[in-house]
Structure formats: C-alpha cells, structure tokens
Design a protein around this motif. Structure first.
Motif, short mmCIF file in Angstrom:
data_model
loop_
_atom_site.label_atom_id
_atom_site.label_comp_id
_atom_site.label_asym_id
_atom_site.label_seq_id
_atom_site.Cartn_x
_atom_site.Cartn_y
_atom_site.Cartn_z
N LEU A 5 30.95 26.80 44.97
CA LEU A 5 30.01 27.81 44.02
C LEU A 5 30.93 29.08 43.75
N PRO A 6 30.50 29.77 42.85
CA PRO A 6 31.46 31.02 42.44
C PRO A 6 31.48 32.14 43.86
N SER A 7 30.28 31.91 44.61
CA SER A 7 30.34 32.81 45.87
C SER A 7 29.44 32.22 46.49
N ASP A 8 29.85 32.16 47.77
CA ASP A 8 28.90 31.32 48.82
C ASP A 8 27.99 32.51 49.19
N ARG A 9 28.94 33.60 49.79
CA ARG A 9 27.82 34.85 50.11
C ARG A 9 27.72 35.68 48.72
N VAL A 10 26.50 35.66 48.34
CA VAL A 10 26.09 36.36 47.01
C VAL A 10 25.96 37.78 47.26
N HIS A 11 25.70 38.13 48.37
CA HIS A 11 25.31 39.33 48.77
C HIS A 11 26.54 40.20 49.31
N ALA A 12 27.71 39.77 48.75
CA ALA A 12 28.92 40.30 49.27
C ALA A 12 29.21 41.87 48.62
N ASP A 13 28.80 41.80 47.39
CA ASP A 13 29.04 43.38 46.74
C ASP A 13 28.10 44.26 47.38
N PRO A 14 28.50 45.11 48.03
CA PRO A 14 27.82 46.28 48.22
C PRO A 14 27.37 47.20 47.38
N ARG A 88 23.23 33.25 54.23
CA ARG A 88 23.98 32.56 53.28
C ARG A 88 23.16 31.71 52.43
N PRO A 89 22.59 32.66 51.49
CA PRO A 89 21.45 31.74 50.38
C PRO A 89 22.21 30.53 49.75
N ALA A 90 23.40 30.85 49.35
CA ALA A 90 24.16 29.67 48.45
C ALA A 90 24.35 28.44 49.20
N THR A 91 24.80 28.62 50.43
CA THR A 91 25.22 27.51 51.37
C THR A 91 24.02 26.75 51.81
N VAL A 92 22.86 27.43 52.10
CA VAL A 92 21.54 26.98 52.63
C VAL A 92 20.74 26.21 51.55
N ALA A 93 20.97 26.73 50.27
CA ALA A 93 20.23 26.19 49.12
C ALA A 93 21.08 24.93 48.96
N VAL A 94 22.32 24.65 48.88
CA VAL A 94 22.79 23.50 48.62
C VAL A 94 22.81 22.44 49.54
N VAL A 95 22.90 23.10 50.95
CA VAL A 95 22.57 21.81 51.87
C VAL A 95 21.33 21.21 51.99
N PRO A 124 25.55 32.17 38.14
CA PRO A 124 26.13 31.17 38.30
C PRO A 124 25.77 29.92 39.43
N PRO A 125 25.54 30.62 40.74
CA PRO A 125 25.13 29.71 41.79
C PRO A 125 23.88 29.31 41.74
N LEU A 126 22.98 29.75 41.02
CA LEU A 126 21.49 29.48 40.68
C LEU A 126 21.52 28.31 39.76
N LEU A 127 22.30 28.26 38.85
CA LEU A 127 22.38 27.26 37.90
C LEU A 127 23.19 25.90 38.57
N VAL A 128 24.08 26.17 39.55
CA VAL A 128 24.43 25.09 40.14
C VAL A 128 23.67 24.27 41.18
N VAL A 129 22.65 25.15 41.69
CA VAL A 129 21.66 24.81 42.32
C VAL A 129 20.59 23.82 41.88
N LEU A 130 20.01 24.56 40.75
CA LEU A 130 18.97 23.90 39.97
C LEU A 130 19.68 22.40 39.46
N ALA A 131 21.04 22.45 38.89
CA ALA A 131 21.38 21.27 38.23
C ALA A 131 21.52 19.91 39.38
N LEU A 132 21.82 20.42 40.70
CA LEU A 132 21.94 19.86 42.00
C LEU A 132 20.63 19.05 42.23
N ASN A 133 19.59 19.99 41.82
CA ASN A 133 18.05 19.53 42.34
C ASN A 133 17.64 18.56 41.35
#
Length: 431
Positions: A5-14, A88-95, A124-133
């Motif tokens: 994914l482009p960023s696993d921790r999508v909340h890394a930008d403070p 870890r929203p992206a990792t949990v969504a993918v798993v 980007p991570p949202l589109l990846v997860v939607l395609a994966l679903n």
C-alpha cells in the motif's frame, strides 16, 4: 501476502487534522464490534441453512462442515482484528478482506474496516482495498460457494459467469457506498478539527496581542516615569549635592537650597500622580462621573516655563524660538507638543547630569509645511554629572520620536552634544 500500500499507517502525517480520529470509549467500541459480530453470525446462519449440512443432507457434509467451521473460526478472528482498525487501518482492512475470502462471518468486519479506512480520506489505499474486496468476492463465488451450495444452479460447475459478475458488482457497490459514507465522516472530522485548530490559533494570537499591548503599555509607563521623574529628581540631586559639598554656604543659602529640595521632591510626587492619573484612563472611563479631572499633560507652549524652572534651579539655559511660534503652536496637536516637551526636558536633564556647568541652548522652530524642529546643544562634559545615568534617556527619546513618525539624531558635533528632533506638524484633532 497483502499487496503493498502507499502507506500502511495512513495517519502518519501530523499536519492533517483528519489523521487522528477521536478515541472511542469502551461502550462505543463494544456496540460497533457487537453489531459486526451479530451481522456476521446472521450471515453465517443463512449460509449454514442453505448448505447441505443445514438441510440434513448427511452424504455431502464432509467438506461443507469443514468450510462452515473454518468460516466460524475465521469470522471470530476478523471481529478481533477489526478492533485494532484505528491503529493500523490499512493493514487491518487488507488482512480482514483476505480472511473474508473463506468466511461469510467476516464480511461485516470487512465493511467496518473499509469504513474506518475511508475516514482517513486517503484515496490510494482505499482503492486498493476496494479492488481487493471485488477480487475476494469473485474468489468466494468461484471456489467456496460451489462447495457450500452444490445444488444451486447459479454455482454449478464453478458458477455461471453472469451470476459471478452480478455478485461481484453488488459486493463492489456495497463497499463503495460504505467507503463514501466513511469518506464523508472523515470530512466532517476534518472540518471540526480545522475549526478547533482555528479557534486555538485565534486564542494564541489574541494572547499574543494582549501580551504585546501589555509590553507596549509598560514601555510607555517606563518612558513617562523616566522623563518626568528624571528631570525633577536631577534638580533635587543637584541642590542636595550643593548642600553636601558646599560648607561655605550661609545659613540662609542652606535654607533656600533645602527649600528647593523640598519643593522639588513635592513637585516630583505631584507629577508622578499626574502621570499615573493619565495612565489610569481605563479604570476611570468617565472622570466627570467620579469628579476627578486629571491635570493636562504639558505641551509645546509649556517650554518657556520648563526653561525658566531649570534656570531658577541654577542651570543656564537659553531658549531660541520664532516670536510667533507660540501663537501658532496653540493649534498644534497635544501629542506632538507633548513629545517635543519631553524631548527638551530629557535633554536638559542629561545636560545637568553630564555637563552641569555648561550652557544648554534650546532652539525650536517649525510650521505646517516644514514640521516642528527641536535642537538642544550643550558642551560635552569631561566625566558626567553627579547624578547616576540610567541609560534610558537617548533610547527613550528616540522611541518617543519614532512613535510620532518623526526623526531623531543625537551625537557630538564640534565639541557639543547635540540632540536634533523633527516631528510632523499635526493640527489639533488630527494627531
């Protein structure tokens, strides 16, 4: 292995106000997970009821029972994993999406994971997860569903292409709707966070403005105190020094000097009260109501009195001015006149301190076209006068003149210390 994914921790930008969603309370987390678990259980019961094992077909329950048990166990794991979706929203969504390939119980958990990921508003991570679903739905319809529902014509021989395509589009549409809902929730969070940030910034700016106003007021008070008290106390110090170092004075002369010292101290106290009364304007917004009308501050027309007072105290001062200057200065702004008066007062005080035996010459000239010019000259003393120096005289005069949009110069010229000031000529009511 889940796709990168482009960023696993999508909340890394403070710097993004939407990256830190508010923490959930235990009961808020509990009802979300409870709802996901119940929906997953209902979906699993529907699948179990449609399967041969649920319909009592005992001859074909071996593989079905394994899939149903696996569905049950993996579903519990999905519900457990989705509890950590905010870390870890992206990792949990993918798993969870991958696990839902063999678990209908995990499908609601996958929906909640997508919803949580969408609130971060990272496309980007949202589109990846939607395609994966969509891919997982296709896999489920072609591999798992034919085993659970072998008698269903739609899934016979791996399922018809039409049925599989329809199911995949429906699943993708459902996840897209959930993603849009999460995106909207994230937008509201971002808007609220931006409002909160703007409010905090406004409070900090207000506090900074208040602090600057206090510092400016303190500087103004210090400047007024220095100009008023320095002049008066230097006269007191000069006569007190004469009493201490002139044993040849007669009793009458001593009494006269002591009287001057007493009067000077009394006038210094009175001037201190006058200045504090002017600076207390905020406490008494309407002095007429309290019956306390403060004495006016000195202006340019008070310069002859200032020179006369200094001369009577033993300092030799010469005043040069155009004869008609005083009549024209009646309409001069009090603010400009007060600044000019304070500059001359401080310059004479410095002359008494640093060159007590010299002659101070004050020249005042000006008009509406040329502005007001004030020049004070005195001889340079060898070591200074008897009174100590505060180091605030020249900086205070320069600050006062600059606040009035004027020009200030001070320095030694041909053996004389010269203070030269220019102030704009402002009529009363415009300054």
């Amino acid at each position: 292995m889940p796709p990168s994914l482009p960023s696993d921790r999508v909340h890394a930008d403070p710097s993004d106000p939407a990256v830190d969603p508010p923490d959930l309370r235990p009961w808020q987390q509990a009802w979300r997970l409870g709802t996901v678990w119940l929906l997953g259980g209902l979906l699993w019961l529907v699948v179990f009821g449609l399967s041969p094992a649920g319909q009592g077909d005992l001859e074909r329950t071996g593989a079905v029972d394994v899939l149903l048990v696996l569905d049950l166990l993996v579903g519990q794991l999905c519900v457990l994993l989705v509890a950590f979706r905010r870390r870890r929203p992206a990792t949990v969504a993918v798993v969870v999406t991958l696990l839902s390939a063999v678990s209908s119980w995990g499908a609601p958990a996958a929906l909640l994971a997508v919803l949580s990921l969408a609130t971060r508003r990272r496309l980007p991570p949202l589109l990846v997860v939607l395609a994966l679903n969509a891919l997982i739905s296709l896999t489920y319809d072609t591999l798992v569903a034919p085993t659970l529902l072998p008698d269903d014509p739609a899934y016979a021989d791996g399922g018809s292409l039409w049925q599989v395509g329809i199911n995949t589009l429906v699943v993708l549409l459902v996840f897209c709707i959930v993603g849009l809902i999460g995106w909207n929730i994230g937008g509201r969070r971002q808007l609220i966070a931006s409002w909160r940030s703007q409010a905090q910034t406004a409070r900090r700016e207000q506090a900074a403005r208040v602090s600057q106003a206090r510092l400016a007021e303190r500087a103004r008070i210090a400047r007024e105190m220095h100009d008023v008290m320095g002049h008066r106390l230097s006269l007191v110090a000069m006569h007190a020094g004469a009493l201490a170092h002139r044993p040849d004075l007669s009793e009458q002369e001593r009494r006269a000097s002591a009287e001057i010292v007493r009067d000077g101290a009394h006038q210094a106290l009175q001037e201190l009260r006058d200045v504090l009364g002017v600076l207390r304007a905020e406490e008494d917004p309407d002095p007429l109501e309290t019956g306390q009308v403060e004495a006016p501050q000195p202006t340019l027309t008070a310069l002859p009195s200032l020179v006369a007072e200094a001369t009577s105290s033993g300092q030799e001062v010469l005043l040069e001015a155009d004869p008609d200057l005083w009549s024209r200065s009646v309409h001069l702004s009090d603010r400009v006149g007060r600044h000019a008066y304070r500059v001359v007062q401080e310059a004479l005080t410095n002359a008494r301190k640093h060159a007590p035996d010299s002659v101070a010459r004050v020249r005042v000239a000006g008009s509406e076209e040329d502005g007001l010019e004030v020049v004070v000259r005195n001889a340079v003393g060898p070591t200074g006068g008897s009174a100590p120096s505060s180091g605030m005289g020249l900086p205070g005069m320069a600050e006062r003149v600059h606040l009035a949009d004027g020009r200030f110069e001070a320095g030694v010229e041909a053996g004389e210390f010269v203070v030269r000031v220019w102030l704009p000529w402002q009529q009363e009511g415009r300054g």
